[in-house]
Every structure is written in structure tokens, then in C-alpha cells.
Design a protein around this motif. Structure first.
Motif, mmCIF file in Angstrom:
data_model
loop_
_atom_site.group_PDB
_atom_site.id
_atom_site.type_symbol
_atom_site.label_atom_id
_atom_site.label_comp_id
_atom_site.label_asym_id
_atom_site.label_seq_id
_atom_site.Cartn_x
_atom_site.Cartn_y
_atom_site.Cartn_z
ATOM 1 N N PRO A 1 5.690 -9.815 -6.011
ATOM 2 C CA PRO A 1 6.054 -11.081 -5.347
ATOM 3 C C PRO A 1 5.029 -11.457 -4.293
ATOM 4 C CG PRO A 1 7.944 -9.596 -5.492
ATOM 5 C CD PRO A 1 6.751 -8.796 -5.892
ATOM 6 N N ARG A 2 4.954 -12.768 -4.026
ATOM 7 C CA ARG A 2 3.985 -13.262 -3.054
ATOM 8 C C ARG A 2 4.566 -13.386 -1.649
ATOM 9 N NH1 ARG A 2 -0.610 -15.707 -5.329
ATOM 10 N NH2 ARG A 2 -0.542 -15.965 -7.584
ATOM 11 N N THR A 3 5.873 -13.426 -1.522
ATOM 12 C CA THR A 3 6.483 -13.565 -0.194
ATOM 13 C C THR A 3 6.889 -12.197 0.335
ATOM 14 O OG1 THR A 3 8.687 -13.901 -1.137
ATOM 15 C CG2 THR A 3 7.323 -15.861 -0.759
ATOM 16 N N LEU A 4 6.919 -12.074 1.673
ATOM 17 C CA LEU A 4 7.164 -10.783 2.296
ATOM 18 C C LEU A 4 8.562 -10.257 1.992
ATOM 19 C CD1 LEU A 4 6.335 -8.461 4.080
ATOM 20 C CD2 LEU A 4 6.877 -9.843 6.092
ATOM 21 N N GLU A 5 9.577 -11.111 2.124
ATOM 22 C CA GLU A 5 10.944 -10.650 1.905
ATOM 23 C C GLU A 5 11.153 -10.227 0.455
ATOM 24 O OE1 GLU A 5 13.213 -13.981 3.310
ATOM 25 O OE2 GLU A 5 13.552 -13.036 5.261
ATOM 26 N N ALA A 6 10.601 -11.006 -0.478
ATOM 27 C CA ALA A 6 10.731 -10.647 -1.890
ATOM 28 C C ALA A 6 9.961 -9.365 -2.205
ATOM 29 C CB ALA A 6 10.237 -11.797 -2.774
ATOM 30 N N LEU A 7 8.795 -9.185 -1.581
ATOM 31 C CA LEU A 7 8.011 -7.970 -1.791
ATOM 32 C C LEU A 7 8.755 -6.748 -1.263
ATOM 33 C CD1 LEU A 7 5.352 -6.635 -2.689
ATOM 34 C CD2 LEU A 7 4.448 -7.113 -0.408
ATOM 35 N N ALA A 8 9.383 -6.879 -0.078
ATOM 36 C CA ALA A 8 10.154 -5.769 0.478
ATOM 37 C C ALA A 8 11.302 -5.382 -0.446
ATOM 38 C CB ALA A 8 10.673 -6.144 1.861
ATOM 39 N N ALA A 9 11.970 -6.380 -1.018
ATOM 40 C CA ALA A 9 13.061 -6.096 -1.944
ATOM 41 C C ALA A 9 12.541 -5.460 -3.230
ATOM 42 C CB ALA A 9 13.825 -7.380 -2.248
ATOM 43 N N HIS A 10 11.386 -5.946 -3.690
ATOM 44 C CA HIS A 10 10.806 -5.408 -4.917
ATOM 45 C C HIS A 10 10.419 -3.941 -4.752
ATOM 46 C CE1 HIS A 10 8.524 -5.513 -8.699
ATOM 47 N NE2 HIS A 10 7.569 -4.859 -8.049
ATOM 48 N N LEU A 11 9.897 -3.580 -3.586
ATOM 49 C CA LEU A 11 9.467 -2.210 -3.331
ATOM 50 C C LEU A 11 10.602 -1.302 -2.883
ATOM 51 C CD1 LEU A 11 6.157 -2.959 -1.373
ATOM 52 C CD2 LEU A 11 6.356 -2.227 -3.753
ATOM 53 N N GLY A 12 11.726 -1.888 -2.514
ATOM 54 C CA GLY A 12 12.804 -1.085 -1.952
ATOM 55 C C GLY A 12 12.503 -0.621 -0.543
ATOM 56 N N GLN A 13 11.629 -1.329 0.148
ATOM 57 C CA GLN A 13 11.243 -1.003 1.517
ATOM 58 C C GLN A 13 11.875 -2.032 2.451
ATOM 59 O OE1 GLN A 13 9.515 1.645 2.485
ATOM 60 N NE2 GLN A 13 9.012 2.399 0.427
ATOM 61 N N ASP A 14 13.132 -1.787 2.848
ATOM 62 C CA ASP A 14 13.843 -2.756 3.679
ATOM 63 C C ASP A 14 13.210 -2.918 5.051
ATOM 64 O OD1 ASP A 14 15.606 -3.033 1.586
ATOM 65 O OD2 ASP A 14 16.993 -1.502 2.352
ATOM 66 N N GLU A 15 12.444 -1.914 5.492
ATOM 67 C CA GLU A 15 11.857 -1.956 6.827
ATOM 68 C C GLU A 15 10.482 -2.606 6.842
ATOM 69 O OE1 GLU A 15 11.757 2.051 8.146
ATOM 70 O OE2 GLU A 15 13.917 2.209 8.470
ATOM 71 N N LEU A 16 10.014 -3.134 5.704
ATOM 72 C CA LEU A 16 8.660 -3.675 5.642
ATOM 73 C C LEU A 16 8.486 -4.865 6.570
ATOM 74 C CD1 LEU A 16 5.886 -3.519 4.356
ATOM 75 C CD2 LEU A 16 6.709 -4.986 2.497
ATOM 76 N N VAL A 17 9.471 -5.755 6.658
ATOM 77 C CA VAL A 17 9.367 -6.914 7.547
ATOM 78 C C VAL A 17 9.249 -6.450 8.991
ATOM 79 C CG1 VAL A 17 10.526 -9.003 8.351
ATOM 80 C CG2 VAL A 17 10.650 -8.365 5.934
ATOM 81 N N GLU A 18 10.077 -5.499 9.384
ATOM 82 C CA GLU A 18 10.014 -4.978 10.755
ATOM 83 C C GLU A 18 8.697 -4.253 11.011
ATOM 84 O OE1 GLU A 18 12.220 -1.581 13.516
ATOM 85 O OE2 GLU A 18 13.251 -2.401 11.765
ATOM 86 N N GLN A 19 8.220 -3.468 10.028
ATOM 87 C CA GLN A 19 6.970 -2.731 10.223
ATOM 88 C C GLN A 19 5.784 -3.671 10.400
ATOM 89 O OE1 GLN A 19 7.010 -0.304 6.726
ATOM 90 N NE2 GLN A 19 8.267 1.312 7.661
ATOM 91 N N LEU B 1 6.672 -14.278 7.821
ATOM 92 C CA LEU B 1 7.391 -14.355 6.552
ATOM 93 C C LEU B 1 6.594 -15.149 5.520
ATOM 94 C CD1 LEU B 1 11.008 -15.060 7.854
ATOM 95 C CD2 LEU B 1 10.091 -12.889 7.026
ATOM 96 N N GLY B 2 5.268 -15.157 5.668
ATOM 97 C CA GLY B 2 4.427 -15.970 4.802
ATOM 98 C C GLY B 2 4.016 -15.266 3.529
ATOM 99 N N ARG B 3 2.923 -15.718 2.967
ATOM 100 C CA ARG B 3 2.423 -15.232 1.684
ATOM 101 C C ARG B 3 1.733 -13.879 1.851
ATOM 102 N NH1 ARG B 3 -1.256 -18.236 -2.886
ATOM 103 N NH2 ARG B 3 -2.348 -16.393 -3.637
ATOM 104 N N ILE B 4 1.923 -13.013 0.848
ATOM 105 C CA ILE B 4 1.335 -11.677 0.825
ATOM 106 C C ILE B 4 0.481 -11.538 -0.432
ATOM 107 C CG2 ILE B 4 1.810 -9.208 0.602
ATOM 108 C CD1 ILE B 4 2.442 -10.056 3.325
ATOM 109 N N ASP B 5 -0.722 -11.024 -0.284
ATOM 110 C CA ASP B 5 -1.584 -10.707 -1.422
ATOM 111 C C ASP B 5 -1.641 -9.193 -1.579
ATOM 112 O OD1 ASP B 5 -2.302 -13.376 -2.051
ATOM 113 O OD2 ASP B 5 -3.709 -13.373 -0.379
#
Length: 710
Positions: free
Chosen positions: A509-527, A558-562
Motif C-alpha cells: 500500500p502507498r498510504t501509511l495506515e494501510a501499510l501498517a495494517a498490511h504489515l501487521g505493525q500497528d505501532e508503525l504510525v507512532e514509530q 499520514l501521507g504517501r509511502i514508497d
């Protein structure tokens, strides 16, 4: 700082003590004052060029200048060249051991070298004006320098008996006493030859008294003092593989019997095959069981063998191998200081102390009077006389004749095969220009055909011009590439939105929240928020730790992630295969999900994801990592390698973090701590990083790791 720089220059860029002693002798003649001393580094290495076509041997003689940098000599920059091919006398089998034929063969070698080098003899006494690579002219005095050779070549060049040391007069049956026996010298040899008969010289002193060394024909030359250490054949192939690896197998058979020993050896092979992939590190998918064993194979096995035997053999054997590897990697460095030489000496003492287990167990009942292992005692002297040994190793000459002879023959064979194939395909008829014109004519013909077809279609369209307007409009809307109905348009828009959310190249996924959900890393936004806080306050020494700051006080992104699957790291690695400037590049791969002391302040982490994002017009390349912590405050006592274990949160999940890509120094190689248990038969190397509770940080993965991280 001054002492360190001086030590570096002495060890890495010159032949140090020996060069100074030669300069002192040369300056005794006033006519040589102001001249530049140029040592001539020689090397000989008899090899078999082709086994398939018969017993085809090749005996090259190599020459290199002693005042070039070691990295130039190792980098295949034509600093080493073949100057002659020596004769190889042949005879019938009944004369192979004949004393007269043996004497002829030995003396022919020395006479040939003397004749080849005779044109340089005048320049060894009287200065010659020579143009240097910088186009300046300099008065030059030449001299015979270090001689690169494996042990059989050393025996031949030094006119000694097989089994004796080429450097010192220690007796062949007492090479392992650890005493300093002095050095063989030309003066001592001449005195013994004048006083004793040939049999006494052979049996009592290991001297072939009826052979005249080629160095006797040149000033300031003593072959026994010019012999230097050979890392490839004496240490890597000789001591490591032919001795230690073989002895471990023999020890297992003596202690466990052949049947049980075979099971242990199979386990060692499984452990070697289970080592994770690492850049520049050869894998052994079947362990070490293959017939033809080369020097490169031995080098690769050295890097992974120690963890594989740990837990399966006594700690004395583990410590023996650990001390040997430490010695080998230290003398292999591109510069050596006196403190490093002290570490070399300490490693050698540990090696001698722990190897006694092979004698006590019956593997080596007769002791360790072995010329190749005995040569380790002389490496400190070699380092002080001729600088670091990695610039005077037979691997340089071996690689030279492999590239010069074998690769050339292979390329000629491939060119001949390619020519035959091209001729069969009619690719060699005519010229490049005629072939290009032929293709242009074919394209022009196809173009004319298309124009004719379009003309026919236009004429047919005019005949049907009287069709109804509704049908015409309907047909036009249906067949125009850009015309779609409202439902199709809506569907395409939805598809575009879906494509914007998923990166087609990586599948993330390109968005941060979707990427965190995809990886199962709920703390990614906070990190990432806390990472941005650290980046914003990196120049403020009074700023609090990001972990102690409320999340509301951290920048929110919460923007785009590459996302990227790998990153490259370029670093200085003068002891490894690299360019002449010592630069090396390796690629660090991410592993997608399916602050201790030591390491000189470095930490070990497992890369899970490479990604980047733009925040306030600044691009942040980042890494999502899983942390590992060192076990204890010192390396493991037996292997002398650090052990790390994964960090876990209270809920059992792995401890992760986001760091800046600039914080990554280089890749680290982790090998599981196997212990005494056996691996399953179907275990694969891809499971290693997830299967073990602790890992060795492999400091023998390459020489740069050994130099910088420990």
C-alpha cells in the motif's frame, strides 16, 4: 596520531625493515647517493593448464615492483607480469628419483632464473636513469626482493630438503617446540657446505649442498631471507583445510566410531547448508562434501565452519579453530600496527595451547612438526620485514596465470564456437552496413504495403457513406478507443483509485495506515511520529528522548509511502576483493514479513522494510527494523564472536523501530547458535533467521566486518 600514521605507512606501503637494511647497504657506496631503491618481487608457481588434454604443465615466472601499493598488486592492474616460462624436465619413471636427474632438475631451475635476471644485474650496483610513471626521471638501484612461492617452491628455491623449514634451521622432527631458531643465511650455508659432506648436510641440516642458489649471482641477495609467508597455501589450504578440518573428522572417528562420526559429520554439513545467504559469501547447499577443493572453497568454508562445529566437539577444538581464524584474519589486514601484531602473537599462543587436544586424543601422536603450521611462527618477522602478507601471497600469482592462460583459452574456444554458430545462421555474410540496408529495405516494403491497404479501406469507406447517421454514430462510439459509456467510465475511475492505493512494483500500500495494517505493525504510525521528533531535534542536545514525549507532541504524518526491497551500501574495505581505492559495494535486502557495549557502539537489527516519505518538503529514507540485543558484555568465550538474541514486547511480538537509512553502516551476517541438538533433515537456510533463539554475529563473513565491527 603520529605513531599510528607512521605504523600504517610502514606496514601497508613499503617493505619496511628489509628495505631500510638494503638502503643502508646501498648507501655505503657514495656513487649511489640519491638513488631510488626498486625491489623486484619474484614468484614462481608450476600449474597444470589442462587436465582434459593430457599432462600439460605450465611453469610461469612472475615479476612485480616492490614499491607499488599492495592494493595495486592485488587488483590485477598489470603490476604483476609473466616474464618467462621455466623448463620442466621430463624423464622415464625409472629415472624420476635418480640422484643425477634430481640434481639436474634443481640446478636447471636456479640457472634459468639467473640467466633470466642477468640483464638487471648491472642496475643492482650502478644507478640507472629510468623514467617513472609520473614522467620524471630518477636514478634507480634494483635489487632482488621477496620471493612468492608455496612450500614446494620454497624448498626448491632455498635448496633445502623436503620437510625442513625454508626460513629457519630448526630440525624437521622438532618444528613445534615454539623456540626461536634464528634464520638461515647465505653465510651460514656457505660455511656448512665448505666444512661438511653432502650426506651430513642433507640429514643434519636439511641443506642440498651440491646446488648453487640463483641469488648467489646477484648482490645483496639471500634467498632464505627473501622467502615470505604464503597465506593461501600455508594458512588457508594447509593449516585450515588439510590439517584442522581433517583432524576434526579423524577425532570424531576415534571418539565415536565411524558410524556415529558419520552422523555428526552429516549434522555439520546440515549446519553449513543452513547458513543464511549473505552478500559475497558462498553457500554450501550440500555441506562440504565435494571432490575438488580449491583455495576459494577453503576461504568460504572458514567463514561458516566455526559455528557449525560448536556443540558437537570439545571446547578445546572450538577454541583452537577460533584462535586460528583470529590469527588468519589479523595477518590478512591491509595494515598492521604494533598493537595488532601483539594480538597476532596472542592468537598464536592460544592456538598452540588448545591444539594439544589433537595430540592427547591420538589424532597427532607424533606432534605438530609440520612445515606449514611451523610457518605461522615466522609471520611476525615477515610482517616486520616485508609489510602485510596479503600483498605477497601466491593467490596473486595463481589468479594471474588463471586469467592469463585458462581464461584466454576459454575465450578463444568460445569465439571459435560463436563463429561456427554465426556462420550456420548466415550472420557473417556481407557487412554490417549491407545488413542494415537490407533491414531498411524490408521496413520500406512493409510501409508501402500498409499505405496500399489504407487506400483500399478509404475507398471502401466512401462506398458505404450513404449508411444511416444513427448507425454511423453508434459504430463510431463503439469503436473509438476513447469512447466509453457512463458505467464504463465509473468502473475505470474506481480502478484508477485502487491502483493509486497499491504500488504495482512492490505490491505494498502507498498510504501509511494501510501499510501498517498490511504489515501487521500497528505501532508503525507512532514509530514514524517519534522518528520525526528525533529528526527535528537531532541538533538539540537538551531535547528529550522521543520515547518519553507524548504522542500528541510528535509530528503526525499520514501521507504517501514508497517501499523498497533493498538498499546498497558503499564502504571502505581494503582487505577484501575491491577496487584499487579499497571501495566495496554490497546490497542489503529487506526481509518482508511471511545499547549494548561492544561492536564499537554498533547495534544489530533485522531489516523488515525500506521505505521513504516526504514531510515538510524533506525526503526521509527510513528502515523498519526488528531489534536484537547482545548477550552479555563480551564475546562468547569459546568462539570469540558476539551472540545476539531478538527483543520481544510484553505481548510476545518482536520489538520494532524506525531508523534513518543513514544509520545503517553495512549488512551483518547472523548464524544460528545450534547448540548440541541436531537440525531436522528438511531444514533450509531460508528458515534460519526465524528458527533460532540466538545468533552468532559472524565476524568472519568478510575482512571488513572483522576490521570495523570488532
Amino acid at each position: 596520531m603520529t605513531n599510528s600514521i607512521r605504523s600504517y605507512r610502514c606496514h601497508a606501503k613499503s617493505l619496511k625493515n628489509w628495505s631500510w637494511s638494503q638502503a643502508d647497504i646501498i648507501t655505503e657506496d657514495p656513487t649511489t647517493h640519491g638513488a631510488m631503491f626498486v625491489p623486484l618481487v619474484l614468484g614462481s608457481d608450476k600449474t597444470t593448464v589442462s587436465v582434459a588434454t593430457g599432462h600439460n604443465e605450465y611453469y610461469p615466472l612472475y615479476l612485480s615492483l616492490g614499491n607499488v601499493h599492495n592494493n595495486i598488486r592485488r587488483a590485477h592492474r598489470n603490476a604483476v607480469t609473466v616474464i618467462a616460462s621455466l623448463s620442466i624436465p621430463k624423464s622415464e619413471k625409472k629415472y624420476t628419483k635418480d640422484p643425477h636427474f634430481c640434481k639436474f632438475r634443481r640446478q636447471l631451475f636456479h640457472t634459468s632464473l639467473s640467466a633470466i635476471l642477468q640483464p638487471l644485474r648491472p642496475g643492482m650496483t650502478f644507478p640507472e636513469v629510468t623514467r617513472c610513471p609520473d614522467n620524471h626521471y630518477q636514478c634507480v638501484i634494483y635489487g632482488l626482493g621477496p620471493y612468492i612461492a608455496d612450500y614446494p617452491e620454497q624448498v626448491l628455491a632455498c635448496c633445502i630438503v623436503q620437510g625442513w623449514c625454508a626460513t629457519c634451521p630448526a630440525r624437521r622432527d622438532n618444528l613445534d617446540d615454539g623456540q626461536d631458531h634464528g634464520r638461515r643465511t647465505r653465510e651460514l650455508t656457505d660455511m656448512l657446505v665448505a666444512a661438511l659432506d653432502l650426506k651430513t648436510l642433507w640429514d643434519g641440516y636439511g641443506i642440498v649442498g651440491d646446488i648453487i642458489p640463483f641469488t648467489n649471482d646477484f648482490p645483496r641477495a639471500d634467498i632464505c631471507q627473501l622467502i615470505c609467508g604464503d597465506l593461501l597455501h600455508q594458512i588457508i589450504k594447509g593449516t585450515f583445510y588439510n590439517h584442522l578440518v581433517t583432524w576434526i573428522g579423524q577425532y570424531l572417528e576415534l571418539v565415536h566410531g565411524k558410524t556415529e562420526a558419520a552422523k555428526v559429520m552429516d549434522e555439520i554439513d546440515r549446519r553449513i547448508a543452513a547458513v543464511p545467504v549473505f552478500a559475497g559469501l558462498r553457500r554450501f547447499p550440500e555441506g562440504r562434501n565435494f571432490k575438488q577443493w580449491t583455495g576459494d572453497d577453503s576461504k568460504a568454508l572458514m567463514k561458516v565452519y566455526l559455528p557449525a562445529i560448536t556443540g558437537l566437539v570439545p571446547v578445546e577444538i572450538v577454541r583452537t579453530l577460533s584462535a586460528f581464524l583470529e590469527f588468519c584474519y589479523l595477518v590478512r589486514r591491509s595494515f598492521l600496527t604494533e598493537s595488532m601484531l601483539a594480538e597476532v602473537s596472542a592468537a598464536l599462543v592460544r592456538f598452540r595451547l588448545n591444539r594439544k587436544i589433537f595430540q592427547d586424543s591420538g589424532v597427532r601422536e607424533t606432534g605438530f612438526s609440520l612445515p606449514r603450521q611451523h610457518s605461522l611462527d615466522h609471520y611476525l618477522r615477515h610482517c616486520r620485514n616485508f609489510a602485510v602478507p596479503n600483498g605477497l601471497c601466491s593467490s596473486i600469482t595463481e589468479s594471474k596465470h588463471i586469467k592469463a592462460m585458462l581464461l584466454t583459452n576459454q575465450r578463444l574456444d568460445k569465439l571459435a564456437a560463436a563463429r561456427t554458430d554465426f556462420t550456420t545462421r548466415n550472420m557473417l555474410h556481407g557487412t554490417v552496413l549491407s545488413d542494415a540496408l537490407k533491414h531498411l529495405d524490408a521496413q520500406a516494403s512493409r510501409h508501402n504495403e500498409l499505405v496500399d491497404d489504407d487506400s483500399e479501406l478509404n475507398e471502401a469507406g466512401e462506398d458505404n457513406h450513404n449508411s444511416s447517421d444513427n448507425d454511423s454514430e453508434h459504430n463510431h462510439a463503439r469503436h473509438s478507443p476513447g469512447a466509453v459509456d457512463d458505467n464504463d467510465n465509473a468502473t475505470a475511475a474506481d480502478d484508477d483509485d485502487d491502483d493509486d492505493d497499491i504500488d504495482d512494483a512492490t505490491g505494498y500500500p502507498r498510504t501509511l495506515e494501510a501499510l501498517a495494517a498490511h504489515l501487521g505493525q500497528d505501532e508503525l504510525v507512532e514509530q514514524i511520529a517519534r522518528f520525526l521528533f528525533n529528526q527535528a531535534h537531532r541538533d538539540d542536545p537538551d531535547a528529550p528522548n522521543a520515547d518519553d514525549v507524548p504522542l500528541e507532541a510528535c509530528p503526525l504524518f499520514l501521507g504517501r509511502i514508497d517501499v523498497f526491497h533493498s538498499a546498497s551500501s558503499t564502504f571502505y574495505a581494503p582487505s577484501d576483493l575491491s577496487g584499487i581505492s579499497g571501495m566495496r559495494r554490497e546490497r542489503i535486502h529487506a526481509t518482508p514479513p511471511d545499547d549494548s557495549e561492544g561492536f564499537r557502539g554498533l547495534h544489530v537489527a533485522r531489516v523488515r522494510l525500506f521505505f521513504s516519505f516526504c514531510f515538510e518538503e524533506v525526503v526521509f529514507p527510513c528502515v523498519l527494523v526488528e531489534w536484537l540485543t547482545a548477550v552479555g558484555d563480551a564475546p562468547d568465550e569459546d568462539t570469540r564472536m558476539w551472540i545476539v538474541e531478538p527483543d520481544f514486547n510484553a505481548d510476545g511480538s518482536r520489538t520494532t523501530g524506525v531508523i534513518h537509512l543513514d544509520s545503517v553502516i553495512r549488512a551483518a551476517h547472523l548464524i544460528g547458535v545450534y547448540g548440541e541438538s541436531y537440525l531436522p533433515a528438511n531444514f533450509t537456510h531460508t528458515d534460519s533467521l526465524d528458527a533460532f533463539a540466538a545468533f552468532y554475529v559472524n565476524k568472519y563473513a568478510d575482512h571488513h566486518t572483522h576490521e570495523t565491527a570488532f
